[in-house]
Structures are given as C-alpha cells and as structure tokens.
Write an enzyme that holds these catalytic residues in place. Structure first.
Site, PDB file in Angstrom:
ATOM      1  N   LEU A   1       1.108  -1.232  -0.002  1.00 26.44           N
ATOM      2  CA  LEU A   1       0.189   0.221  -0.155  1.00 26.44           C
ATOM      3  C   LEU A   1       0.956   1.482   0.357  1.00 26.44           C
ATOM      4  CD1 LEU A   1      -3.083  -1.069   2.580  1.00 26.44           C
ATOM      5  CD2 LEU A   1      -2.735  -1.241   0.228  1.00 26.44           C
TER       6      LEU A   1
ATOM      7  N   GLU B   1      11.767  -1.984   5.243  1.00 26.51           N
ATOM      8  CA  GLU B   1      12.595  -3.225   5.330  1.00 26.51           C
ATOM      9  C   GLU B   1      11.689  -3.988   5.691  1.00 26.51           C
ATOM     10  OE1 GLU B   1      16.357  -5.439   6.246  1.00 26.51           O
ATOM     11  OE2 GLU B   1      16.776  -4.079   6.158  1.00 26.51           O
ATOM     12  N   ARG B   2      10.594  -3.814   6.139  1.00 25.75           N
ATOM     13  CA  ARG B   2       9.528  -4.481   6.761  1.00 25.75           C
ATOM     14  C   ARG B   2       9.562  -5.540   5.364  1.00 25.75           C
ATOM     15  NH1 ARG B   2       6.057  -4.242   9.875  1.00 25.75           N
ATOM     16  NH2 ARG B   2       5.265  -5.849  10.503  1.00 25.75           N
ATOM     17  N   ARG B   3       8.895  -4.591   4.431  1.00 24.75           N
ATOM     18  CA  ARG B   3       7.476  -4.220   3.670  1.00 24.75           C
ATOM     19  C   ARG B   3       8.293  -5.031   2.451  1.00 24.75           C
ATOM     20  NH1 ARG B   3       6.739   1.710   3.104  1.00 24.75           N
ATOM     21  NH2 ARG B   3       8.116   1.379   4.618  1.00 24.75           N
TER      22      ARG B   3
ATOM     23  N   ASN C   1      12.465   4.188  11.954  1.00 26.90           N
ATOM     24  CA  ASN C   1      12.173   3.144  12.700  1.00 26.90           C
ATOM     25  C   ASN C   1      12.242   3.479  13.816  1.00 26.90           C
ATOM     26  OD1 ASN C   1      12.703   0.333  12.022  1.00 26.90           O
ATOM     27  ND2 ASN C   1      14.592   1.374  10.336  1.00 26.90           N
TER      28      ASN C   1
ATOM     29  N   ARG D   1       9.249   4.127  15.383  1.00 25.57           N
ATOM     30  CA  ARG D   1       7.955   2.765  15.329  1.00 25.57           C
ATOM     31  C   ARG D   1       8.208   2.565  16.601  1.00 25.57           C
ATOM     32  NH1 ARG D   1       6.378   0.424  10.700  1.00 25.57           N
ATOM     33  NH2 ARG D   1       6.116  -1.523  11.700  1.00 25.57           N
TER      34      ARG D   1
END
Length: 160
Positions: A48, A69-71, A103, A106
């Site tokens: 998204l 990085e997670r995506r 980061n 978050r």
C-alpha cells in the site's frame, strides 16, 4: 510505472532483486510471524505504501533500501517480483538519518535496537544529544536514558 531509472521523488516499480538492504538499518530482529502476516496481506492487497530507495553505484544491486525493510522482506516472502519504490537522491548521511528516524518512530524496536539507533543518530550530529532529540521530536532526557542502556553489562543488555 516502469522499471527504468527514476527522477528523485518518483515512484516506480523496481525488481525486488535489484534492491539491497540498508547498511544503516538499526533493527536487528525481524519477527517472522509478523513478516508472514504482512506477506499474506501483501499477497491480497499489494504494497500500500511504497518503500524508499536510493540509487547506488558500484554495489551488487543498483538500489539500496532507505526505508521500508519490513515491506521489502514481506514482499519477497509473498513472491513479488517487483515493488513500488520511491526513489530519492540521498547522501550516505541522509540515508542513515532517515533509516534511524523512521525506525525510532516505530514502537516495535527492542530497547537495545532503539538505544543503538539513538547512539547512531547522536554520532550523525557529532555527539550533539540535543540536536538528535530535536530531530526525533523527543525530549533530551529520552536520548540520555537510551544511551544509558548501552552502559549496562552485556548480560543485562541481552536480556533486554
């Protein structure tokens, strides 16, 4: 969207395999269960929000990850060949700063990852803790407390 080189600020599709992880990523732990959940969501709805990359010369891949990085990892798990990417022209210092701040904003970093990130940001500002705190939008005390964690014995740090 195409896979051609983009101008700064342009969103294009880039091959997952043309992107290398950021050397400035403060996160050392990626929860595999959460990555699997994100991969399932990506399979169903796609990515998204584009990741942020920068073009790099002389490296194994033409792009380096700056944020997301997670995506990116979840997209690989989901079997995507390409990912929507915002291409920015950034210096090493700017890429490092963005990766750290993104980061630190978050909530799911470990306390030690957070402390190391704060330390890195303080280094970017040549030891100026107040400047790092302002950049993070946090009180100075937050920076001092985070750095204090790094003085704990290694055994205690590992427990955190």
């Amino acid at each position: 969207m195409s896979e051609d080189k983009a101008n700064s600020g342009e969103v294009i599709l880039i091959s997952i395999y043309d992107i290398s992880p950021s050397p400035y990523q403060p996160r050392t732990y990626f929860d595999e269960v959460k990555l699997d959940e994100l991969a399932a969501s990506i399979k169903e709805k796609g990515v998204l929000q584009p990741i942020t990359v920068r073009a790099v010369e002389g490296k194994e891949t033409p792009y380096e990850l700056v944020a997301g990085e997670r995506r990116w990892r979840a997209s690989r798990k989901a079997g995507l060949d390409a990912i929507r990417s915002l291409v920015e022209v950034l210096s090493d210092e700017e890429a490092r700063e963005i990766a750290l701040i993104e980061n630190l904003q978050r909530d799911d970093l470990t306390p030690m990852d957070e402390a190391r990130s704060v330390q890195s940001l303080v280094e970017v500002y040549e030891g100026n803790k107040a400047a790092a705190a302002r950049k993070l939008g946090k009180p100075d005390q937050y920076v001092y407390q985070a750095l204090e964690l790094l003085t704990l014995p290694k055994e205690v740090q590992e427990l955190l």
